[in-house]
Design a protein around this motif. Structure first.
Motif, PDB file in Angstrom:
ATOM      1  N   UNK A 415       0.849  -1.200   0.000  1.00  0.00           N
ATOM      2  CA  UNK A 415       0.000   0.000   0.000  1.00  0.00           C
ATOM      3  C   UNK A 415       0.883   1.248   0.000  1.00  0.00           C
ATOM      4  N   UNK A 416       1.909   1.264   0.834  1.00  0.00           N
ATOM      5  CA  UNK A 416       2.806   2.426   0.906  1.00  0.00           C
ATOM      6  C   UNK A 416       3.842   2.413  -0.228  1.00  0.00           C
ATOM      7  N   UNK A 417       4.208   1.243  -0.677  1.00  0.00           N
ATOM      8  CA  UNK A 417       5.133   1.170  -1.822  1.00  0.00           C
ATOM      9  C   UNK A 417       4.501   1.821  -3.055  1.00  0.00           C
ATOM     10  N   UNK A 418       3.206   1.562  -3.252  1.00  0.00           N
ATOM     11  CA  UNK A 418       2.523   2.150  -4.414  1.00  0.00           C
ATOM     12  C   UNK A 418       2.438   3.669  -4.274  1.00  0.00           C
ATOM     13  N   UNK A 419       2.239   4.147  -3.040  1.00  0.00           N
ATOM     14  CA  UNK A 419       2.181   5.597  -2.830  1.00  0.00           C
ATOM     15  C   UNK A 419       3.546   6.228  -3.077  1.00  0.00           C
ATOM     16  N   UNK A 420       4.604   5.515  -2.682  1.00  0.00           N
ATOM     17  CA  UNK A 420       5.960   5.922  -3.048  1.00  0.00           C
ATOM     18  C   UNK A 420       6.554   7.053  -2.240  1.00  0.00           C
ATOM     19  N   UNK A 421       5.902   7.496  -1.173  1.00  0.00           N
ATOM     20  CA  UNK A 421       6.442   8.578  -0.346  1.00  0.00           C
ATOM     21  C   UNK A 421       7.083   7.995   0.906  1.00  0.00           C
ATOM     22  N   UNK A 422       8.253   8.519   1.280  1.00  0.00           N
ATOM     23  CA  UNK A 422       8.889   8.038   2.507  1.00  0.00           C
ATOM     24  C   UNK A 422       7.964   8.212   3.699  1.00  0.00           C
ATOM     25  N   UNK A 423       7.307   9.358   3.778  1.00  0.00           N
ATOM     26  CA  UNK A 423       6.347   9.613   4.854  1.00  0.00           C
ATOM     27  C   UNK A 423       5.420  10.735   4.399  1.00  0.00           C
ATOM     28  N   UNK A 424       4.450  11.063   5.244  1.00  0.00           N
ATOM     29  CA  UNK A 424       3.507  12.140   4.897  1.00  0.00           C
ATOM     30  C   UNK A 424       3.627  13.319   5.844  1.00  0.00           C
ATOM     31  N   UNK A 425       4.811  13.435   6.487  1.00  0.00           N
ATOM     32  CA  UNK A 425       5.028  14.575   7.371  1.00  0.00           C
ATOM     33  C   UNK A 425       4.946  15.866   6.566  1.00  0.00           C
ATOM     34  N   UNK A 426       4.249  16.839   7.102  1.00  0.00           N
ATOM     35  CA  UNK A 426       4.110  18.117   6.425  1.00  0.00           C
ATOM     36  C   UNK A 426       2.913  18.223   5.511  1.00  0.00           C
ATOM     37  N   UNK A 427       2.150  17.137   5.376  1.00  0.00           N
ATOM     38  CA  UNK A 427       0.925  17.224   4.586  1.00  0.00           C
ATOM     39  C   UNK A 427      -0.031  18.232   5.250  1.00  0.00           C
ATOM     40  N   UNK A 428      -0.694  19.005   4.448  1.00  0.00           N
ATOM     41  CA  UNK A 428      -1.513  20.094   4.983  1.00  0.00           C
ATOM     42  C   UNK A 428      -2.833  19.585   5.559  1.00  0.00           C
ATOM     43  N   UNK A 429      -3.075  19.913   6.813  1.00  0.00           N
ATOM     44  CA  UNK A 429      -4.353  19.666   7.472  1.00  0.00           C
ATOM     45  C   UNK A 429      -4.749  20.923   8.235  1.00  0.00           C
ATOM     46  N   UNK A 430      -6.015  21.090   8.554  1.00  0.00           N
ATOM     47  CA  UNK A 430      -6.407  22.267   9.350  1.00  0.00           C
ATOM     48  C   UNK A 430      -5.687  22.278  10.687  1.00  0.00           C
ATOM     49  N   UNK A 431      -5.441  23.473  11.197  1.00  0.00           N
ATOM     50  CA  UNK A 431      -4.772  23.608  12.488  1.00  0.00           C
ATOM     51  C   UNK A 431      -5.651  23.054  13.607  1.00  0.00           C
ATOM     52  N   UNK A 432      -5.027  22.550  14.660  1.00  0.00           N
ATOM     53  CA  UNK A 432      -5.767  22.090  15.821  1.00  0.00           C
ATOM     54  C   UNK A 432      -6.487  23.253  16.489  1.00  0.00           C
ATOM     55  N   UNK A 433      -7.700  22.982  16.937  1.00  0.00           N
ATOM     56  CA  UNK A 433      -8.449  23.970  17.705  1.00  0.00           C
ATOM     57  C   UNK A 433      -8.841  23.360  19.052  1.00  0.00           C
ATOM     58  N   UNK A 434      -9.262  24.211  19.980  1.00  0.00           N
ATOM     59  CA  UNK A 434      -9.397  23.771  21.370  1.00  0.00           C
ATOM     60  C   UNK A 434     -10.698  24.282  21.999  1.00  0.00           C
ATOM     61  N   UNK A 435     -11.777  24.243  21.234  1.00  0.00           N
ATOM     62  CA  UNK A 435     -13.055  24.726  21.726  1.00  0.00           C
ATOM     63  C   UNK A 435     -13.946  23.628  22.269  1.00  0.00           C
ATOM     64  N   UNK A 436     -15.160  23.993  22.724  1.00  0.00           N
ATOM     65  CA  UNK A 436     -16.103  23.014  23.279  1.00  0.00           C
ATOM     66  C   UNK A 436     -16.456  21.899  22.298  1.00  0.00           C
TER      67      UNK A 436
END
Length: 624
Positions: A415-436
């Motif tokens: 599955x990861x060989x086909x994707x071909x990326x060493x890792x996915x560090x730095x992939x863009x996701x929304x920032x963490x929030x800390x609300x109710x």
């Protein structure tokens, strides 16, 4: 005996290759920190008690506060205003990590070290040799684990001899399953897999060491023995010294782990940050403090791992006081279910938040417990589900995944060989929030079945696991008794976490009057009926009887009159007790080596009496 530590009689002589002079000096250097560990565990118990008595929910930390044990504010941690660890080359690509112990119960070195050979020849990018949830604690297994790892890392002639034999066996299996071998050069293959080591959690005491007349931290014992005995060879080979840290609940506890790592680096003369650490996210409180944990462990922290069973258990335990919180059947609580979906999302956002140097961290996905052993149809269906699960995690942003058996590596790794990326560090996701809403998502339930069949599953596997643990098999292939003999339903490799969550949910169902969503003709249960004490007692008797009648393949015959009745006594007492015990493993550890039911029942009663009185957990080896 050293100046402050006491060892079980004869253990230093039997394991002088583990308790080396270097290791003993490291233990002495870290021993003064055990008092702080004991204080932190007392704080855990007090928080748990206060929340239960006051109906208090876990909340996010005050942004202006300092993370205890550090000079970093919560706000700075959340903003990435700290110096995180550099990811070393041998951790940059960790598509598949295997997990399992480096020994077997009551085995000699040649037999036990085969576990290490299978692991290092598996083709996994990393292998987490487990000192905790998957390692039995009977006799001297924890020390055998250390001995075998040391021999393998040193490429001892015995290990090389065993590895050559194991490589041939693995290739014969692969030729039958894949149609081709999986190991071309067994000596070269041994150097492919990064060695990772999981120490035992802060809540556990070592079985062979005492300090000033009381129990001594299993975490400190494991950390000192593994690092002192292996860091020179690992570093000389250009390899990292990597630890997995389990069962952390707060950033304050992470800061304590950091103090242990710093103290050991200082003692051994290692540059700060030499020791690398993954953190298992197994406790709901962690999800309220993810960035704070990253910051508290800098410069050692490299990544999080998202486990499943332990995390579910922690949610159930944290909300034991809330009668409105009732889990469904365990099969329904996947990583896409309610609060689990929120948990995974927060972890991936935390990993992809840069520190002030622009460094990200790694996210290792959860466990694949399947083993490709069963009927052709059963294996095909299970492997399809395993690959689909890996594909989902890769899409969601995981840098890799865990497997519980070496046979799964070459099934899931593509599955990861086909994707071909060493890792996915730095992939863009929304920032963490800390609300109710963020807090509410971490305990969100969704409609799902709750059935008699689900209760039987919980009971059967809990009984089987307790029995296996007491026999020394802390990692075991299990399935509910109703599927014994049905090879279309595969066994799953399970560890301590499977027992913890099953008893937690059973306690929850019984003490909150959980109602069933479906009728069951065999028990006369209608949809909407409650899980009553009488029904629990009936199902326990019925599931226990199935195990007594099972073949030796599923339930060892020599356990049916010894440890299986003890497992039943623990399950019955834990689930029926008005006061919820914090850990199933406490009651199991208390009875290691015991085969007389009356002795076990007395120990179980003493444990619950002490815990109910003032929150004291009996964690020391009763047979020291």
């Amino acid at each position: 005996m050293t100046h402050s530590l006491e060892f079980r009689a004869g253990i230093l002589a039997r394991y002088e290759d583990v308790y080396t002079p270097e290791a003993l000096r490291a233990l002495e250097a870290l021993a003064p920190l055990d008092q702080r560990r004991r204080e932190l565990m007392a704080q855990r118990t007090a928080r748990r008690k206060r929340r239960a008595e006051q109906g208090e929910r876990i909340t996010f930390l005050d942004p202006a506060a300092l993370i205890p044990g550090t000079q970093i504010t919560v706000a700075d941690a959340r903003a990435g205003n700290f110096d995180g660890a550099v990811i070393p080359p041998d951790l940059t690509r960790q598509w598949i990590q295997g997990t399992g112990p480096a020994t077997k119960p009551r085995s000699d070195v040649r037999s036990g070290i085969r576990n290490v050979a299978y692991a290092l020849l598996s083709g996994a990018d990393g292998w987490m040799f487990d000192g905790e949830d998957a390692l039995g604690q009977v006799d001297t297994m924890s020390l055998d684990n250390h001995r075998n790892l040391k021999l393998a890392i040193a490429r001892d002639p015995l290990f090389l001899e065993v590895a050559e034999e194991v490589a041939s066996e693995m290739n014969r299996w692969a030729e039958g399953f894949f149609g081709h071998p999986i190991i071309a050069d067994w000596r070269g293959q041994l150097d492919f897999t990064t060695v990772l080591y999981r120490a035992r959690g802060l809540h556990l005491d070592d079985r062979h060491i005492r300090l000033q007349g009381h129990g001594f931290s299993a975490s400190i014992a494991d950390l000192a023995l593994y690092v002192a005995n292996n860091h020179e060879r690992l570093r000389a080979a250009g390899r990292s010294v990597v630890l997995y840290l389990p069962k952390i609940q707060t950033a304050e506890e992470a800061a304590f782990w950091n103090s242990l790592l710093l103290a050991l680096e200082g003692h051994l003369g290692l540059p700060t940050g030499t020791l690398k650490a993954y953190v298992l996210v197994e406790q709901i409180e962690q999800c309220f403090q993810l960035m704070e944990i990253r910051a508290a462990l800098s410069p050692h922290f490299v990544g999080f791992n998202t486990g499943r069973w332990d995390y579910i258990n922690s949610v159930s335990d944290a909300l034991a006081w809330d009668r409105a919180f009732v889990n469904p059947n365990i099969q329904s609580i996947t990583m896409t279910y309610g609060y689990m979906r929120t948990y995974e999302d927060r972890v991936r956002r935390a990993m992809n938040t840069p520190d002030r140097n622009g460094r990200f961290a790694l996210w290792q996905g959860g466990m694949e417990p399947n083993i490709p052993v069963g009927s052709e149809a059963g294996v095909a269906a299970s492997m399809k589900r395993a690959v689909a699960g890996a594909e989902r995690e890769q899409r969601e942003g995981a840098s890799g995944k865990w497997v519980a058996h070496w046979k799964m590596v070459h099934i899931v790794r593509p599955v990861w060989e086909r994707a071909g990326q060493d890792n996915q560090a730095g992939r863009a996701f929304p920032a963490l929030t800390y609300g109710p809403e963020d807090a509410a998502g971490l305990t969100r339930l969704e409609d799902a079945p709750r059935t008699i069949a689900g209760a039987r599953d919980l009971l059967s596997v809990a009984l089987q696991y307790g029995n296996a643990f007491l026999r020394g098999f802390q990692a075991a292939a299990l399935k509910p008794a109703d599927f014994f003999g049905n090879d279309d339903v595969l066994y799953l490799m399970e560890d301590m976490a499977t027992g913890e969550i099953r008893l937690s949910i059973l306690w929850e169902w019984l003490h909150k009057g959980a109602t069933f969503t479906e009728a069951d003709a065999a028990t006369g249960t209608a949809a909407g009926d409650a899980f009553t004490p009488a029904l629990f007692a009936r199902l326990l008797d019925e599931e226990y009887a199935k195990l007594r009648q099972a073949g030796n393949r599923d339930v060892h015959d020599d356990s049916k009159g010894t440890t299986l009745p003890i497992a039943r006594a623990i399950v019955r007492t834990y689930v029926q007790s008005d006061t919820k015990a914090p850990w199933y493993v406490d009651l199991l550890n208390l009875n290691l080596g015991v085969e007389e039911l009356a002795v076990a029942e007395a120990r179980i009663a003493r444990f619950l009496e002490a815990f109910e009185k003032d929150g004291t957990r009996m964690t020391e080896n009763q047979d020291f």
